[in-house]
Scaffold this active site. Structure first.
Site, short mmCIF file in Angstrom:
data_model
loop_
_atom_site.label_atom_id
_atom_site.label_comp_id
_atom_site.label_asym_id
_atom_site.label_seq_id
_atom_site.Cartn_x
_atom_site.Cartn_y
_atom_site.Cartn_z
N GLU A 113 194.92 114.64 46.55
CA GLU A 113 194.53 113.26 46.33
C GLU A 113 193.60 113.46 45.14
O GLU A 113 192.91 112.40 44.71
CB GLU A 113 193.55 113.02 47.46
CG GLU A 113 194.44 112.45 48.62
CD GLU A 113 195.51 113.43 49.07
OE1 GLU A 113 194.82 114.82 49.70
OE2 GLU A 113 196.61 113.37 49.33
N ASN A 144 201.87 116.74 49.48
CA ASN A 144 202.33 115.50 48.92
C ASN A 144 202.33 115.50 47.37
O ASN A 144 201.39 116.15 46.71
CB ASN A 144 201.58 114.28 49.53
CG ASN A 144 199.89 114.49 48.91
OD1 ASN A 144 199.38 115.29 49.40
ND2 ASN A 144 199.66 113.61 48.15
N ASP A 188 202.72 110.11 51.65
CA ASP A 188 201.68 111.26 51.78
C ASP A 188 202.05 112.10 52.81
O ASP A 188 201.25 112.64 53.60
CB ASP A 188 200.34 110.89 52.19
CG ASP A 188 199.29 112.08 52.07
OD1 ASP A 188 199.42 112.57 51.29
OD2 ASP A 188 198.48 111.70 53.06
#
Lengths: 486, 173
Positions: free
Chosen positions: A87, A171, A213
């Protein structure tokens, strides 16, 4: 207490680059040493007898948003360490360190040119879509592979007979899929590699061009079972995208892919190409809110490892039952800050319960029984030769169920929610014990230790929307419980 | 309704361009701008001055943008664009603490919040001082104060910009 070791100079600012609470998934023991990773990117080797530090190696670079949360695996003379930070626009990689010195032996990136990914002449993926030169570059918009994620924060398995390690890649970043057209290789897939050199042998992508994700890093269960009348060396994976996969672990061929939760984001797996068929109606992007994305971003099942019993032939899967609404927004890359581009609100899936504990037959690809839980079952699980399966709930119940029927045999309320992994061991007194850590947290439980505000459903990447009542059921913890028969 | 205190950062302009052409329109525009200049809520920092782009020590105690709707809106835009929302989300928190509750680890005064943004904090808050102009740190400060409920309703936005989880046809909770 026998000994205690605390690494020196831990950089507290690592807490600011940990997407989903400050977690550590465990340590490894080998050659008289304990190996573990720290959030600020170090791998530590400690003498198991006296707690003396043997070596410390800085593996991840915090300035680029890299951290480490995974449990290392030791294979022969190497400690295998993956990174976190999907992220934060990092470039995921798996690193092999020498167990004796901590020096790097090889590093395999999850994205980028073949040379960086240790993809060479021995790379033989089963499906044609994974064959070609530098797909880790060409399946991305120019240069975006450099910040494209594909971290390695999950579980690594080793098959000594085939001499292959298996691990998943997480991801692609940012979450907003419209910012990165293409298959985004080699994210959301699984690599088989040689442990000595790191060279890739095969790859399979669970979720090409992932839009939700759906990190592909869950545990792989390596078993030899009869499939259609023939014994096969398989790898079973309960995957975040909602399917239980059975792969031939020698080649990477998909033998079956069966939904184990309610799915709206895809329409199955093409048996010819092995490719997940996306449901375009649920595709998130700029300026629109897409409703009823199932499973939600943590997937049908997240990090919490399942267990396989050779006695019953069943796989025990702790998991969640969540859907979400999602809106795509512009993600801006600023080193060391989040790179997501999505507003998310999660909620319970069909049935209203947020967690499930399932027994699954991998040979016939069907659910045998299922237990519903109020909250996501975020703990790992354990099944014993005595035919008892153990798991914990986020309210703090530690449960033992009959592995054949799922009937509750015993439960104990611990001081906090359980998001750890039960273990069993034979102690020097000749008795068998079961231990589990109690202390709620993680992505699903962050609302409790982080004191997050449930009035903002988008908090904690949208998980708070589904967990607003958790503080009514449990409080912060941090205790080790050990149980034995009298 | 207007807060008449003047911001040292606000740039007040009037009649500096296109003079001579359409004098009536220009006079009207000048009148509007002068009227707005008297209204702190509506003041806009059209371009940062040399002073407002640089940081000052010690940190000023008074927030120059308090009650200023434009600064709050700009702060909200920057809060998304600089990824503040990636950690604090829309006030509920996640990686960073919640900003809509009444717990303020490092204090809730404008100077406290300004310092948190400019200097960073040891448990992961990065420092933005020197990376972005000082007036933007004050705009962010004002928006964070608005998230915390410290800014008057007169100046804050009536709705948030993030998505609504409910369908339009469904009643709110």
């Amino acid at each position: 207490m026998k000994w205690s070791y605390k690494p020196k100079d831990i950089n507290q600012s690592a807490k600011g680059i940990a997407c989903c609470d400050w977690v550590n998934r465990g340590c490894a023991f080998a050659n008289g040493k304990i190996f573990f990773n720290t959030l600020d990117g170090k791998t530590c080797a400690v003498n198991a007898t006296n707690g003396q530090e043997v070596w410390v190696t800085q593996v991840a670079n915090m300035a680029r948003g890299e951290s480490i949360t995974m449990a290392p695996l030791v294979v022969k003379n190497k400690v295998l360490v993956g990174d976190s930070g999907g992220e934060f626009g990092v470039r995921g990689a798996l690193t092999a360190l020498d167990t004796e010195t901590g020096k790097q032996i090889w590093k395999a990136y999850s994205i980028g040119p073949d040379a960086d990914c240790l993809i060479g002449p021995n790379f033989k993926p089963f499906y044609p879509s994974d064959r070609g030169k530098d797909l880790g570059v060409t399946s991305w918009p120019p240069d975006l592979w450099k910040i494209g994620g594909g971290t390695v924060w999950g579980w690594i398995s080793y098959d000594p007979q085939l001499d292959l390690i298996y691990y998943g890649t997480a991801n692609p970043g940012p979450w907003n899929p419209e910012q990165r057209p293409g298959d985004n290789k080699w994210t959301c897939g699984i690599f088989a590699r040689r442990p000595d050199s790191g060279e890739a042998v095969w790859f399979y992508q669970w979720s090409p061009h992932d839009e939700y994700d759906y990190d592909g890093v869950n545990e792989q269960i390596l078993v030899d079972v009869p499939i259609n009348g023939r014994m096969r060396k398989v790898l079973v994976r309960a995957e975040r995208n909602g399917h239980v996969y059975v792969l031939d672990r020698t080649t990477g061929e998909v033998l079956s892919a069966t939904p184990f939760v309610y799915i709206t984001t895809s329409k199955g797996v093409d048996p010819k190409t092995g490719r997940l068929i996306p449901n375009e109606e649920k595709s998130p992007g700029f300026g629109r809110v897409v409703r009823e994305i199932c499973p939600a971003s943590p997937g049908a099942k997240d990090w919490q490892p399942s267990a396989y019993s050779p006695v019953t032939g069943l796989l025990y899967i702790p998991h969640q039952n969540l859907c979400q609404d999602e809106e795509g927004v512009q993600a801006n890359y600023i080193a060391g800050t989040p790179y997501v581009g999505a507003n998310v609100k999660m909620y319970a899936g069909p049935g209203g319960h947020r967690g499930e504990y399932d027994a699954w037959d991998p040979i016939h690809a069907r659910k045998v029984w299922s237990i519903r839980e109020r909250f996501p079952v975020w703990s790992g699980t354990l099944v014993t030769a005595g035919n008892v399966a153990f798991y914990g709930t986020m309210e703090g119940w530690f449960k033992a169920v009959n592995a054949t029927t799922g009937d509750l045999l015993w439960q104990f309320k611990t001081g906090s929610g359980i998001v750890g992994q039960p273990v069993t061991f034979l102690a020097p007194d000749g008795k068998q014990y079961i231990s589990v850590l109690s202390g709620v947290g993680g992505w699903s439980g962050a609302i409790v230790p982080g004191q997050l505000d449930p009035r903002d459903g988008t908090a904690a990447l949208g998980f708070v929307n589904a967990m607003g009542d958790l503080p009514m059921y449990t409080t912060k913890g941090g205790m080790l419980y050990t149980f034995g028969l009298p | 309704m207007c807060n008449v205190r003047r911001s040292p950062f606000a740039v007040r302009r009037g009649g500096s361009s296109a003079s001579g052409q359409r004098p009536t329109a220009n006079l009207f525009l000048l009148a509007v701008l002068l009227a707005l200049a008297a209204c702190h809520r509506e003041q806009r920092s059209i371009a940062p001055t040399a002073i407002s782009a640089a940081r000052t020590f010690p940190v000023r105690v008074n927030n120059p943008y308090e009650g200023n709707a434009y600064a709050i809106a700009e702060g909200q835009r920057l809060y998304e664009q600089y990824n503040c929302s990636g950690c604090h989300f829309h006030g509920g928190g996640g990686i960073g603490p919640a900003l809509m509750d009444n717990e303020w680890i490092y204090g809730s005064s404008p100077a406290n919040i300004y310092t948190s943004i400019a200097e960073g904090r040891p448990n992961g808050m990065p420092s933005w001082g020197g990376h972005i102009p000082d007036y933007q740190i004050w705009e962010l400060t004002t928006y964070v104060r608005a998230l915390g409920g410290f800014e008057g309703r007169v100046a804050t936005a009536s709705r948030s910009d993030e998505m609504e989880a409910k369908r339009a046809e469904e009643p709110k909770k």
